[in-house]
Scaffold this active site. Sequence first.
Site, PDB file in Angstrom:
ATOM      1  N   CYS A  15     -19.017 -22.243  -8.511  1.00 52.68           N
ATOM      2  CA  CYS A  15     -17.862 -22.928  -7.952  1.00 52.68           C
ATOM      3  C   CYS A  15     -16.607 -22.255  -8.447  1.00 52.68           C
ATOM      4  O   CYS A  15     -16.642 -21.414  -9.332  1.00 52.68           O
ATOM      5  CB  CYS A  15     -17.866 -24.369  -8.404  1.00 52.68           C
ATOM      6  SG  CYS A  15     -17.736 -24.466 -10.174  1.00 52.68           S
TER       7      CYS A  15
ATOM      8  N   CYS B 266     -15.535 -22.373 -12.119  1.00 56.36           N
ATOM      9  CA  CYS B 266     -16.260 -21.487 -13.032  1.00 56.36           C
ATOM     10  C   CYS B 266     -15.386 -20.297 -13.401  1.00 56.36           C
ATOM     11  O   CYS B 266     -15.332 -19.868 -14.552  1.00 56.36           O
ATOM     12  CB  CYS B 266     -17.531 -20.953 -12.376  1.00 56.36           C
ATOM     13  SG  CYS B 266     -18.734 -22.212 -12.017  1.00 56.36           S
TER      14      CYS B 266
ATOM     15  N   ASP C 159       8.822   8.827   7.027  1.00 54.41           N
ATOM     16  CA  ASP C 159       9.169  10.208   6.806  1.00 54.41           C
ATOM     17  C   ASP C 159       9.154  10.869   8.178  1.00 54.41           C
ATOM     18  O   ASP C 159       8.376  10.475   9.031  1.00 54.41           O
ATOM     19  CB  ASP C 159       8.008  10.774   5.979  1.00 54.41           C
ATOM     20  CG  ASP C 159       8.415  11.912   5.123  1.00 54.41           C
ATOM     21  OD1 ASP C 159       9.611  12.035   4.869  1.00 54.41           O
ATOM     22  OD2 ASP C 159       7.517  12.670   4.714  1.00 54.41           O
TER      23      ASP C 159
ATOM     24  N   ASP D 257       4.124  11.208   2.867  1.00 57.76           N
ATOM     25  CA  ASP D 257       2.935  11.987   2.538  1.00 57.76           C
ATOM     26  C   ASP D 257       2.561  11.839   1.072  1.00 57.76           C
ATOM     27  O   ASP D 257       1.518  12.298   0.638  1.00 57.76           O
ATOM     28  CB  ASP D 257       3.101  13.457   2.927  1.00 57.76           C
ATOM     29  CG  ASP D 257       4.382  14.047   2.393  1.00 57.76           C
ATOM     30  OD1 ASP D 257       4.898  13.520   1.388  1.00 57.76           O
ATOM     31  OD2 ASP D 257       4.871  15.039   2.971  1.00 57.76           O
TER      32      ASP D 257
ATOM     33  N   ASP E 284       7.503  12.190  -2.070  1.00 57.95           N
ATOM     34  CA  ASP E 284       8.083  10.874  -1.808  1.00 57.95           C
ATOM     35  C   ASP E 284       7.615   9.828  -2.816  1.00 57.95           C
ATOM     36  O   ASP E 284       7.948   8.648  -2.667  1.00 57.95           O
ATOM     37  CB  ASP E 284       7.693  10.384  -0.409  1.00 57.95           C
ATOM     38  CG  ASP E 284       8.031  11.396   0.649  1.00 57.95           C
ATOM     39  OD1 ASP E 284       9.111  12.005   0.549  1.00 57.95           O
ATOM     40  OD2 ASP E 284       7.231  11.576   1.577  1.00 57.95           O
TER      41      ASP E 284
END
Length: 762
Positions: free
Chosen positions: A12, A15, A453, A650, A654
């Site tokens: 459950c 738990c 980009d 990419d 960046d």
Amino acid sequence: MYETYRVKGMHCASCAGIIERTLKKRPEVKSAEVNYGNETAKVSFNSTPLSINTLSDIVEPLGYSFESSDAAAMGMSENKHADHPGINQSKKEKLAEIADMRSKLISVIPLAIFSIFVMGWDILGQLNYVPSQSSVWKDFFHHILPLMATYTLFVVGKPYLLGIYRFIRYGKANMDTLIGIGTTVAYVYSFIIAAFEESLKQYINVEHSYYDVTIVVIAFITLGKCLEARSKIKTGDAIEKLLNLQAKTALVIRNGKEIEIPINEVIKGDQIILKPGAKVPVDGVVIEGISFIDESMLTGEPMPIEKKPGTNIAAGTINTTGTITFEAKKIGSETLLAHIIKMVEDAQGSKAPIQALADKISAVFVPIVLIIALVTFGAWMVLGTPVLGFSQSLSYGLTSFVGVLIIACPCALGLATPTAIIVGVGKGAKEGILIKNAETLEKLHKVDVVVVDKTGTITKGKPELVKIKNLSQQSDEDLVSILASLENRSEHPIASAISNYAKNKQIQIKTIEGFEIIKGKGLKAKIAGKEYFAGNMKLIDNLSIDFNDKEIIDETSKGRTPVILATSQNILGIFLVADAIKDMAVESIKKLHALKIKVVMLTGDNKQTADYIAKEAGIDEVIAEVMPEDKLKKIQSIQNEGHIVAMAGDGINDAPALAQADVGIAMGTGTDAAIETAGITLLNGDISKLVSSIKLSKMIMTGVKQNLFWAFIYNLAGIPLAAGLFFPFFGWLISPVFAGLAMAFSSFSVVSNSLRLKAKKL
Ligand code: ADP
Ligand code: MG
């Protein structure tokens, strides 16, 4: 760093909370995150990790154990080779557990049906709809029901009795404890009134026993758990599919001979032969032959990709018709497939912030429900006795007490978020969309600005040299030779346009020295002692050469990027490079607009060039001529306007901007580092997948909210109803039997709703 483990014995949602709190009490443990959805625990340590046995020992008294995760079992978490077990271990065990549950369920269902029949006859008889039970029948039921209840409680209901034991022994209560107390109280009460029938007769209605409640409630809950477990297995099958992509053997060349060896004996540098139709066993680079390889299982890209000497191939993809030889570069835990599996496993086990409330509630739920149940019983006795009499109040009080304990189980609450997240992450993986964690998925659905980009995202990223404006005395060929020599060392897409052109024209490359990249502007180097520069207008401005940009405006307004080649005194020539817009870009941007998302293009390229591309692609806003370090600031300023920003790039130069964005989206396989830092990785780098990933996040979060809503409503409405709060007004009081039924179907319906998301189209 954290370790992921598989947790066994959770039944459950509470738990998960119990395990988390128990682990966190250990000084060695820095943090612990336990997920009931896929039954894993992520534990990080202050110093050296505790062994799996120690961890298991810690939670053992509470009824749980730790095992290594599936990815770890495959050798993917450690630096071992993949030892492919075919089907993941946890699933095998789960199936065995379900089979066991089912056989118990089958044994208890006839008992439950019988009890309901007796119960029904009794009620209908009292209402005079049917003849009442004759004393012979009554006597029979009186003797058979206790036997049936004893079997049900002690055999089928054993986990719930253990719940009571742990509550008494360790003070830890979970859902099993609640069900255990409820059904045991019903049983014990019935036993007592039967045993002391004579002496109790004058005070209470000894005819009314609760053995049927014990039987039916346990049967319903077992039914619910069975249904839940079966559907839960289906939510997690994405991992299994990924595990099954792993080849078991590889055909390698050893001592000049082709031999087939198990995958875990492959070493880096091995030459591997790939026959038509074979699975790629490890990551590598093609050294001989040409073929097309189906990468759809990793990237979602349906068209097979051409592979020739020099190109990379990834484990788990499938060769089509040609035969190729490749060199093993990455094995075991280093392959892209291993990374994907690890990432999916981690993401499925991660917690979404939206779950925090549900977790908080489940954590305090059990004790609170126990108190509510006791108060309810007390209230019936105190307030009910003067009106209804002692015997009737006791009967209602007990009904309510048991009903509250049974209906209050917040299992559905604990399953609401994780099951939807598991389905979502798995669905993403199938489409080549890798999601780092649940938090990313939750953030992504709120995104209202997408920053992209230009190169590689909107355009193909494979620019071509389309025009040369020679402003020098030298031949075009000489200029190309100079420029190509400089660009040969650069990784920028522009550089490959120039290099490819030179290669095709077989123009000679000169040796250069003092090569230097001028960030965001271009580069410089010396050839035969003379210094050359190549780059954009900013670079030329720096050199303080007189240059009229009218020369290039005509070209840039057509979307071409100028590369200006100069010495420190003169402009030698202008090279115009064009990068075509991706086919999917225009359509994808339209789809983003339909989702009310603004698209901003961020590029280091020339303003006119960028404007032209933006106009063609339908982009809303352009931020051009930005230096790499300023990209981050641009993202910040959009965020400061109150927008939630996703940035797609990419992932190479960046990285800071991707990290700054609320959701960083890495396009293309890129580097392993990029996969690990970005929130989302789109394996085939296609902008249409960006749209899919946003749609996926919206779909999953809608599912999560529906699940949470129903789970909350169920508990909110269920408890007062079972407590008898409406009894004085409407005469409503639900039998614990219906509480059991409601509880069984609440979890099942939540898991089913999550599974439904699997079939939905993106
Ligand atoms: P982007 O990835 O958006 O192109 P960069 O910061 O990588 O941004 O580059 C910015 C600009 O600098 C490019 O658009 C180009 O004009 C110039 N540039 C960068 N590298 C080179 C190169 N190797 N050769 C010529 N120009 C370059
Ligand atoms: Mg770039």
